[in-house]
Design an enzyme around this catalytic site. Structure first.
Site, PDB file in Angstrom:
ATOM      1  N   SER A  21     -35.031  34.672   8.894  1.00 34.42           N
ATOM      2  CA  SER A  21     -35.718  35.655   9.719  1.00 34.42           C
ATOM      3  C   SER A  21     -35.048  37.026   9.646  1.00 34.42           C
ATOM      4  CB  SER A  21     -35.792  35.141  11.164  1.00 34.42           C
ATOM      5  OG  SER A  21     -36.634  35.956  11.948  1.00 34.42           O
ATOM      6  N   ASP A  50     -46.243  30.389  10.019  1.00 30.20           N
ATOM      7  CA  ASP A  50     -45.343  31.309  10.722  1.00 30.20           C
ATOM      8  C   ASP A  50     -46.109  32.140  11.749  1.00 30.20           C
ATOM      9  OD1 ASP A  50     -43.419  33.368  11.380  1.00 30.20           O
ATOM     10  OD2 ASP A  50     -42.347  32.740   9.571  1.00 30.20           O
ATOM     11  N   HIS A  58     -33.129  43.719 -24.619  1.00 25.48           N
ATOM     12  CA  HIS A  58     -32.952  44.904 -23.781  1.00 25.48           C
ATOM     13  C   HIS A  58     -31.892  44.741 -22.698  1.00 25.48           C
ATOM     14  CE1 HIS A  58     -37.077  45.289 -25.421  1.00 25.48           C
ATOM     15  NE2 HIS A  58     -36.783  46.590 -25.466  1.00 25.48           N
TER      16      HIS A  58
END
Length: 558
Positions: free
Chosen positions: A355, A430, A507
């Site tokens: 949280s 949630d 890269h």
């Protein structure tokens, strides 16, 4: 007489722990010969048994403390009422001050009676002897004996100082006493001249924002810092701490942050076990009403990891108030403690947050780029949308300004500064970090955290078609729906891995990557879904349901 005075002024003793493995409980401070005789846990009950005089005096003082806390929080309303009734005149205030002085003298007498009760108790006398010896000489033996007691943490000696690492002494790049570095929000009105007149015009708004943040705002954001809530949770916290110490061989320590706040920590060392994950340390960052005694530390503990838990400033044994600067200062000294005192390399440290703990976790990831990984459970990208959700629409400008200036939890901005592996855990039910209703999974701010991370790391993949595919995948609220969307686009995971590895070999590993620049729309969709699935896992639960150990997984990396 000196011992009696020590008993009067000494801290409250809660519990005497059972004898533990001395090797695991010993501090890492080099041992010196000065020590006091150890208490025999076999002859005394593990719960401290106060005598009747101490017990009743403690009850009176605790009740007075609760009344003082209630008076403190209600004082603005009380002063307004007394002013309206005309009770703040000198003729009324003087008698009241006499009553208050008499009450303070009575409470001082009660404290003296409590001290006499402690003085007659051999358990407390043994404890105060060990505490005084430890303050004089913090030898390993003295600290080992002191660790057998649970008492008011304000009297615990400091175990680690923020300036202790030799690399920070005299360093200009480290934190100062003002605090560690934070990312500052951009001005609300860019391009406006910051003249004296403009500053004067903005002053009333700034004062209002300051007052809101330091009164209502901070307590709404971090209810665990409210004294009355901590008082109600005290039995649960003591029980959780006893479990960590007695069953998990936890070691408690006090850390001094650069702002002067004292941070309460608990370390469980699993490096001596046969489990390989014990070599990794998981630093746990709790929620806005979470404490390490009963918080998310249980998840990595059950999974077999070494764990370092800590309490926010103003929570339980930690001092201060939980504003972003203080939070970051606390996290900094916790990480320094893990590296320089506990002996973990940054590559062996994982940051796990639940949280609102995502703020300190992402700050640590940004500030210590060599740490192994970051796991964010039920976290969000930015505080402003969640703050607007619970406040009236007419307060929108005030709320936005207050958050940006005083409570700026910019998790996504900090997370994008981290180059290492990241795993997000999204709660499909949630009710806290959704901006509409729990059933509307697309309003979960964890989605925005994922999208911002992927858009920063893979900007050529997360273009229109890739972004649309990931949003469709995020709308899935079950594993069956996820798999259906994944198979609809025929994602070839081996191909995705080979493309990413080829780009990395050519890269380098540093983000952002330009992979996907010369790729077809179908290829970008596949790669976007593959990356989303690797960076976010769903957990079908509400916000406060503990994460099971089987769901605690290390983040994916190439």
């Amino acid at each position: 007489m000196a011992k009696l005075l020590s008993c009067v002024l000494g801290p409250r003793l809660y519990k005497i722990y059972r004898e533990r493995d001395t090797d695991r409980a010993a501090s890492s401070v080099p041992e010196t010969p000065t020590a006091v005789p150890a208490a025999s846990s076999s002859s005394w009950d593990t719960y401290y048994q106060p005598r009747a005089l101490e017990k009743h005096a403690d009850s009176i003082l605790a009740l007075a403390s609760v009344f003082w806390s209630i008076s403190y929080y209600s004082s603005p309303f009380a002063f307004f009422y007394l002013y309206r009734k005309g009770y703040l005149s000198l003729s009324k205030v003087v008698p009241f001050s006499h009553y208050a002085g008499t009450l303070l003298l009575l409470l001082a007498g009660v404290a003296c009676l409590r001290g006499i009760g402690r003085w007659t108790n051999p358990q407390y006398r043994q404890f105060i002897t060990i505490l005084e010896a430890t303050h004089r000489n913090q030898s390993a033996e003295n600290k080992r004996q002191l660790a057998n007691y649970n008492f008011d943490f304000r009297s615990w000696p400091v175990d680690f100082h923020w300036e202790e690492p030799s690399s920070r002494k005299g360093s200009r790049g480290g934190p100062s006493r003002r605090g560690v570095a934070l990312l500052r929000p951009e001005p609300l009105h860019r391009g406006t001249a910051d003249t004296f007149l403009n500053r004067v015009k903005k002053l009333p708004c700034q004062i209002t924002s300051y007052l809101v943040a330091h009164t209502l705002g901070r307590r709404m954001l971090y209810p665990g810092s409210v004294y009355l809530l901590q008082k109600a949770l005290m039995p649960v916290l003591l029980q959780g701490q006893a479990r960590l110490v007695e069953e998990c061989n936890g070691r408690r320590a006090k850390l001094l942050a650069c702002d002067g706040n004292e941070i309460d920590t608990m370390f469980v060392d699993r490096r001596g076990t046969a489990e390989p994950q014990g070599q990794k340390l998981v630093i746990c960052c709790e929620g806005n009403a979470g404490f390490y005694e009963v918080g998310c530390v249980s998840t990595p503990l059950e999974a077999g990891y070494s764990v370092l838990g800590w309490n926010h400033p103003g929570f339980a044994g930690s001092t201060g108030v939980p504003f972003p600067q203080n939070e970051a200062n606390a996290m900094d000294v916790v990480v320094q403690f893990a590296i320089h005192r506990l002996g973990f390399q940054p590559q062996d440290i994982v940051i796990y947050a639940w949280s609102i703990g995502g703020f300190t976790a992402t700050w640590a990831a940004m500030s210590y780029p060599d740490i192994s990984a970051v796991i964010l459970d039920a976290s969000f990208d930015d505080l402003v949308p969640l703050a607007l959700k619970v406040m009236p629409d007419s307060w929108r400008a005030l709320v936005t300004r207050t958050v940006r200036q005083h409570l700026n939890l910019n998790n996504s901005e900090q997370l994008c500064r981290f180059q290492g592996p990241v795993l997000l855990v999204r709660r499909t039910k949630d009710e806290i970090i959704t901006t509409t209703v729990p059933e509307d999974i697309m309003s979960n701010r964890g989605n925005d955290l994922l999208l911002k991370l992927l858009q920063f790391r893979y900007p050529r993949v997360m273009v229109e078609e890739g972004l649309r595919a990931v949003r469709q995948w995020l709308e899935a609220s079950s594993q069956l729906e996820e798999a259906s969307i994944y198979s609809r686009w025929e994602v070839e995971e081996d191909w995705c891995v080979s493309v990413l590895r080829s780009y990395q070999a050519e890269h380098g590993p540093d983000f952002p990557w330009s992979v996907g620049e010369d790729m077809s729309a179908d290829g970008r969709r596949q790669l976007a879904l593959f990356l989303a699935r690797k960076h976010l896992h769903n957990f079908e639960a509400t916000h406060c349901t503990p994460l099971p150990a089987q769901h605690f997984q290390m983040p994916w990396h190439l």
